[in-house]
Design a protein around this motif. Structure first.
Motif, PDB file in Angstrom:
ATOM      1  N   TYR A 176       0.854  -1.188   0.000  1.00  0.00           N
ATOM      2  CA  TYR A 176       0.000   0.000   0.000  1.00  0.00           C
ATOM      3  C   TYR A 176       0.886   1.233   0.000  1.00  0.00           C
ATOM      4  CZ  TYR A 176      -3.330   3.572   1.433  1.00  0.00           C
ATOM      5  OH  TYR A 176      -4.096   4.707   1.483  1.00  0.00           O
ATOM      6  N   THR A 177       0.654   2.137  -0.964  1.00  0.00           N
ATOM      7  CA  THR A 177       1.431   3.370  -1.070  1.00  0.00           C
ATOM      8  C   THR A 177       0.522   4.543  -0.759  1.00  0.00           C
ATOM      9  OG1 THR A 177       2.814   2.385  -2.800  1.00  0.00           O
ATOM     10  CG2 THR A 177       2.883   4.783  -2.575  1.00  0.00           C
ATOM     11  N   TYR A 178       0.936   5.371   0.196  1.00  0.00           N
ATOM     12  CA  TYR A 178       0.132   6.536   0.545  1.00  0.00           C
ATOM     13  C   TYR A 178       0.018   7.470  -0.648  1.00  0.00           C
ATOM     14  CZ  TYR A 178       0.300   5.184   5.467  1.00  0.00           C
ATOM     15  OH  TYR A 178       0.155   4.515   6.659  1.00  0.00           O
ATOM     16  N   ARG A 179      -1.008   8.319  -0.624  1.00  0.00           N
ATOM     17  CA  ARG A 179      -1.365   9.103  -1.804  1.00  0.00           C
ATOM     18  C   ARG A 179      -0.262  10.026  -2.308  1.00  0.00           C
ATOM     19  NH1 ARG A 179      -7.544  10.521   0.143  1.00  0.00           N
ATOM     20  NH2 ARG A 179      -8.289   8.367   0.064  1.00  0.00           N
ATOM     21  N   TRP A 180       0.646  10.432  -1.417  1.00  0.00           N
ATOM     22  CA  TRP A 180       1.729  11.296  -1.871  1.00  0.00           C
ATOM     23  C   TRP A 180       2.849  10.497  -2.521  1.00  0.00           C
ATOM     24  CZ3 TRP A 180       1.237  16.264  -2.566  1.00  0.00           C
ATOM     25  CH2 TRP A 180       0.239  16.948  -1.866  1.00  0.00           C
ATOM     26  N   ILE A 185       2.285  -6.010   3.168  1.00  0.00           N
ATOM     27  CA  ILE A 185       1.527  -6.975   3.968  1.00  0.00           C
ATOM     28  C   ILE A 185       1.679  -8.350   3.303  1.00  0.00           C
ATOM     29  CG2 ILE A 185      -0.727  -7.634   4.881  1.00  0.00           C
ATOM     30  CD1 ILE A 185      -1.612  -4.728   4.562  1.00  0.00           C
ATOM     31  N   ALA A 186       2.207  -9.303   4.031  1.00  0.00           N
ATOM     32  CA  ALA A 186       2.294 -10.681   3.532  1.00  0.00           C
ATOM     33  C   ALA A 186       0.935 -11.349   3.749  1.00  0.00           C
ATOM     34  CB  ALA A 186       3.390 -11.445   4.253  1.00  0.00           C
ATOM     35  N   VAL A 187       0.390 -11.931   2.697  1.00  0.00           N
ATOM     36  CA  VAL A 187      -0.962 -12.501   2.748  1.00  0.00           C
ATOM     37  C   VAL A 187      -0.909 -13.987   2.418  1.00  0.00           C
ATOM     38  CG1 VAL A 187      -3.289 -12.407   1.769  1.00  0.00           C
ATOM     39  CG2 VAL A 187      -1.992 -10.293   2.086  1.00  0.00           C
ATOM     40  N   LYS A 188      -1.507 -14.799   3.290  1.00  0.00           N
ATOM     41  CA  LYS A 188      -1.583 -16.247   3.065  1.00  0.00           C
ATOM     42  C   LYS A 188      -3.034 -16.727   3.011  1.00  0.00           C
ATOM     43  CE  LYS A 188       2.894 -17.297   5.167  1.00  0.00           C
ATOM     44  NZ  LYS A 188       3.627 -18.146   6.141  1.00  0.00           N
ATOM     45  N   ASP A 189      -3.931 -15.818   2.726  1.00  0.00           N
ATOM     46  CA  ASP A 189      -5.360 -16.125   2.652  1.00  0.00           C
ATOM     47  C   ASP A 189      -5.628 -17.052   1.457  1.00  0.00           C
ATOM     48  OD1 ASP A 189      -8.130 -16.088   2.142  1.00  0.00           O
ATOM     49  OD2 ASP A 189      -8.361 -14.099   2.988  1.00  0.00           O
ATOM     50  N   LYS A 190      -5.864 -18.339   1.734  1.00  0.00           N
ATOM     51  CA  LYS A 190      -6.047 -19.322   0.661  1.00  0.00           C
ATOM     52  C   LYS A 190      -7.231 -18.984  -0.232  1.00  0.00           C
ATOM     53  CE  LYS A 190      -3.999 -23.212   3.203  1.00  0.00           C
ATOM     54  NZ  LYS A 190      -4.229 -24.570   3.752  1.00  0.00           N
ATOM     55  N   GLU A 191      -8.298 -18.467   0.387  1.00  0.00           N
ATOM     56  CA  GLU A 191      -9.496 -18.143  -0.379  1.00  0.00           C
ATOM     57  C   GLU A 191      -9.218 -17.024  -1.382  1.00  0.00           C
ATOM     58  OE1 GLU A 191     -13.945 -16.270   0.415  1.00  0.00           O
ATOM     59  OE2 GLU A 191     -12.939 -17.370   2.035  1.00  0.00           O
ATOM     60  N   ASP A 221     -14.494  -8.355  -6.678  1.00  0.00           N
ATOM     61  CA  ASP A 221     -14.412  -8.913  -5.324  1.00  0.00           C
ATOM     62  C   ASP A 221     -12.958  -9.022  -4.855  1.00  0.00           C
ATOM     63  OD1 ASP A 221     -17.133  -9.116  -5.094  1.00  0.00           O
ATOM     64  OD2 ASP A 221     -17.227 -11.254  -5.573  1.00  0.00           O
ATOM     65  N   ILE A 222     -12.058  -9.240  -5.808  1.00  0.00           N
ATOM     66  CA  ILE A 222     -10.630  -9.310  -5.470  1.00  0.00           C
ATOM     67  C   ILE A 222     -10.173  -7.956  -4.938  1.00  0.00           C
ATOM     68  CG2 ILE A 222      -8.314  -9.613  -6.420  1.00  0.00           C
ATOM     69  CD1 ILE A 222      -9.559 -11.548  -8.477  1.00  0.00           C
ATOM     70  N   LEU A 223     -10.570  -6.888  -5.624  1.00  0.00           N
ATOM     71  CA  LEU A 223     -10.179  -5.544  -5.208  1.00  0.00           C
ATOM     72  C   LEU A 223     -10.745  -5.224  -3.825  1.00  0.00           C
ATOM     73  CD1 LEU A 223      -9.577  -5.535  -8.259  1.00  0.00           C
ATOM     74  CD2 LEU A 223     -10.432  -3.186  -8.342  1.00  0.00           C
ATOM     75  N   ARG A 224     -11.995  -5.607  -3.617  1.00  0.00           N
ATOM     76  CA  ARG A 224     -12.630  -5.326  -2.327  1.00  0.00           C
ATOM     77  C   ARG A 224     -11.887  -6.029  -1.189  1.00  0.00           C
ATOM     78  NH1 ARG A 224     -15.854  -8.276   0.449  1.00  0.00           N
ATOM     79  NH2 ARG A 224     -16.353  -9.643  -1.303  1.00  0.00           N
ATOM     80  N   LYS A 225     -11.511  -7.289  -1.416  1.00  0.00           N
ATOM     81  CA  LYS A 225     -10.800  -8.044  -0.379  1.00  0.00           C
ATOM     82  C   LYS A 225      -9.425  -7.431  -0.095  1.00  0.00           C
ATOM     83  CE  LYS A 225     -13.059 -12.521  -1.182  1.00  0.00           C
ATOM     84  NZ  LYS A 225     -13.540 -12.730   0.202  1.00  0.00           N
ATOM     85  N   VAL A 226      -8.741  -6.964  -1.143  1.00  0.00           N
ATOM     86  CA  VAL A 226      -7.431  -6.331  -0.957  1.00  0.00           C
ATOM     87  C   VAL A 226      -7.583  -5.037  -0.154  1.00  0.00           C
ATOM     88  CG1 VAL A 226      -5.521  -5.177  -2.149  1.00  0.00           C
ATOM     89  CG2 VAL A 226      -6.415  -7.348  -3.029  1.00  0.00           C
ATOM     90  N   LYS A 280      -4.891  -2.851   8.465  1.00  0.00           N
ATOM     91  CA  LYS A 280      -3.590  -2.309   8.848  1.00  0.00           C
ATOM     92  C   LYS A 280      -3.684  -0.805   9.096  1.00  0.00           C
ATOM     93  CE  LYS A 280       0.892  -2.032   9.358  1.00  0.00           C
ATOM     94  NZ  LYS A 280       1.533  -2.455  10.627  1.00  0.00           N
ATOM     95  N   LEU A 281      -4.406  -0.086   8.233  1.00  0.00           N
ATOM     96  CA  LEU A 281      -4.560   1.357   8.412  1.00  0.00           C
ATOM     97  C   LEU A 281      -5.301   1.670   9.713  1.00  0.00           C
ATOM     98  CD1 LEU A 281      -5.488   2.438   4.771  1.00  0.00           C
ATOM     99  CD2 LEU A 281      -3.316   2.807   5.946  1.00  0.00           C
ATOM    100  N   THR A 282      -6.261   0.836  10.047  1.00  0.00           N
ATOM    101  CA  THR A 282      -7.013   1.023  11.296  1.00  0.00           C
ATOM    102  C   THR A 282      -6.100   0.803  12.503  1.00  0.00           C
ATOM    103  OG1 THR A 282      -9.065   0.307  10.217  1.00  0.00           O
ATOM    104  CG2 THR A 282      -9.017   0.260  12.619  1.00  0.00           C
ATOM    105  N   GLU A 283      -5.191  -0.167  12.397  1.00  0.00           N
ATOM    106  CA  GLU A 283      -4.217  -0.383  13.470  1.00  0.00           C
ATOM    107  C   GLU A 283      -3.317   0.850  13.626  1.00  0.00           C
ATOM    108  OE1 GLU A 283      -2.065  -3.869  12.426  1.00  0.00           O
ATOM    109  OE2 GLU A 283      -3.754  -5.245  12.781  1.00  0.00           O
ATOM    110  N   ASN A 284      -2.899   1.408  12.496  1.00  0.00           N
ATOM    111  CA  ASN A 284      -2.003   2.569  12.533  1.00  0.00           C
ATOM    112  C   ASN A 284      -2.672   3.784  13.166  1.00  0.00           C
ATOM    113  OD1 ASN A 284      -0.166   0.969  11.204  1.00  0.00           O
ATOM    114  ND2 ASN A 284      -0.435   1.944   9.216  1.00  0.00           N
TER     115      ASN A 284
END
Length: 386
Positions: free
Chosen positions: A59-63, A70-76, A142-147, A154-158
């Motif tokens: 994820y790249t911030y807008r500037w 983020i490493a993703v291992k979501d099989k689905e 749906d792929i875009l939505r999941k990403v 992560k942004l919510t954690e930040n």
């Protein structure tokens, strides 16, 4: 050729003409023609993915200066991507559609294959990178939505460093206002998802900011008008802060007669009226979600509105009745969807209203209506002398 055959031929020709006309002039026909055009004319690309059990999202911030992985291992999700991309004939729209993709989201699929996009949308447009080639294409949205959802976690954690029950804003005239409305605080925290910081390797004498945002938890943001950079103070340490321009609207509106608007829209009951339904709302949290965007709005009286006929907009629209006022979400005028929003007082005085967040979707949900997102809203501009 006998007369009966001639009649049959003429009838068939007439039917053919009708069908061709329908194809050319009806919306369904145009969709069919467009579909056939893309099926026949648009180049196809094949992308082959290797079997793997993980992918990487960047994820790249807008500037475009800072990013995180983020490493993703979501099989689905990985299976969904493979099923929709690998060895499929993907349309190459690069020569057909001029869509710029900055690449806020990048999904690395390994073996020098990745795709980028900037936001979730129902069309599913992405820029695909297949080794040495790149092309604009569509994939399952749906792929875009999941990403987007994965990154949002992560942004919510930040943004947890800003979590608070009260925000104090001070402007450059030393006027101070406390924000304690839950909905307004949630709005600010959501805007802070775009904020990122850089450590300062130099000393500076800081100029007084246009706005100081104190989260009352050891964190403060110093915001300057017409400047993409501000500062963030956390636990006594000063950082450069970027991505804070999303706070501009609420900062400006907070000092735009906020006390008066708090009184105007302070209520324990509102009524939402559409052309075919009416609902009364007494739930405190629901009322706040509706009134907060109006309290933190910009309301403008315009002389030309005195003679402006909004009858059709009013009759076909959604009215939110709050005390002695109505917030109007106009209905269509003919086939035109109007983008204006109005505040109407009991003496029929009409003012333009620019709410912090649009309420159309939420109002339709409360009315039990199906909401369809509309693009290309038309804001009526009327020449005026005021």
């Amino acid at each position: 050729m006998n007369k009966k055959k001639v009649i049959i031929i003429l009838v068939l020709i007439a039917i053919l003409i009708i069908l061709v006309s329908a194809m050319l002039f009806s919306s369904l026909g145009r969709e069919i023609i467009e579909y056939l055009h893309y099926k026949i004319k648009v180049p196809k690309e094949i992308v082959t993915l290797e079997e793997q059990d993980n992918i990487k999202i960047t994820y790249t911030y807008r500037w475009q200066e800072e990013s995180f992985d983020i490493a993703v291992k979501d099989k689905e999700l990985i299976k969904l991507i493979r099923d929709n991309i690998s060895n499929k004939k993907l349309n190459n729209y690069s020569g057909q559609i001029g869509l710029a993709v900055m690449g806020e989201y990048c999904v690395d699929l390994g073996n020098n294959i990745k795709f980028k996009f900037d936001s979730y949308d129902d069309d599913g447009f992405v820029m695909m990178f297949n080794k040495d080639t790149q092309f604009l294409t569509k994939i399952n949205p749906d792929i875009l939505r999941k990403v987007v959802d994965i990154v949002d976690v992560k942004l919510t954690e930040n943004v947890a460093i800003f979590k608070t029950d009260k925000i104090t804003i001070t402007n450059n005239e030393d006027k101070q206002i406390n924000i304690e409305r839950k909905t307004a605080i949630e709005y600010i925290l959501n805007q802070c998802k775009d904020v990122y910081t850089k450590e300062m390797d130099y000393e500076m004498s800081m100029v007084a900011p246009d706005y100081k945002i104190n989260f009352n938890n050891g964190v403060e943001i110093f915001k300057y008008k017409q400047n993409d950079r501000g500062f963030l103070l956390k636990d006594g340490i000063l950082y450069e802060a970027y991505g804070i321009e999303g706070l501009d609207t609420i900062l400006e509106n907070t000092f735009d007669n906020i006390e008066e608007k708090e009184q105007m829209f302070n209520t324990n009951k509102i009524t939402i009226i559409s052309p075919n339904k009416e609902v009364e709302i007494t739930d405190e949290s629901t009322i706040e979600k509706i009134t907060t965007p109006i309290v933190y709005s910009k309301i403008q009286e315009k002389g030309w509105l005195d003679d402006y006929n909004i009858t059709e907009e009013y009759n076909n629209g959604i009215k939110i009745k709050i005390n002695d006022y109505e917030f109007l979400i106009p209905g269509k005028v003919g086939s035109v969807t109007i983008g204006n929003r109005y505040i109407i007082s009991t003496d029929k005085r009409i003012s333009l209203c620019f709410p912090l967040q649009d309420l159309e979707q939420y109002a339709n949900e409360l009315l039990g209506n199906k909401f369809e997102k509309t693009t290309g809203l038309v804001t009526i501009e009327v020449p005026s002398n005021d």
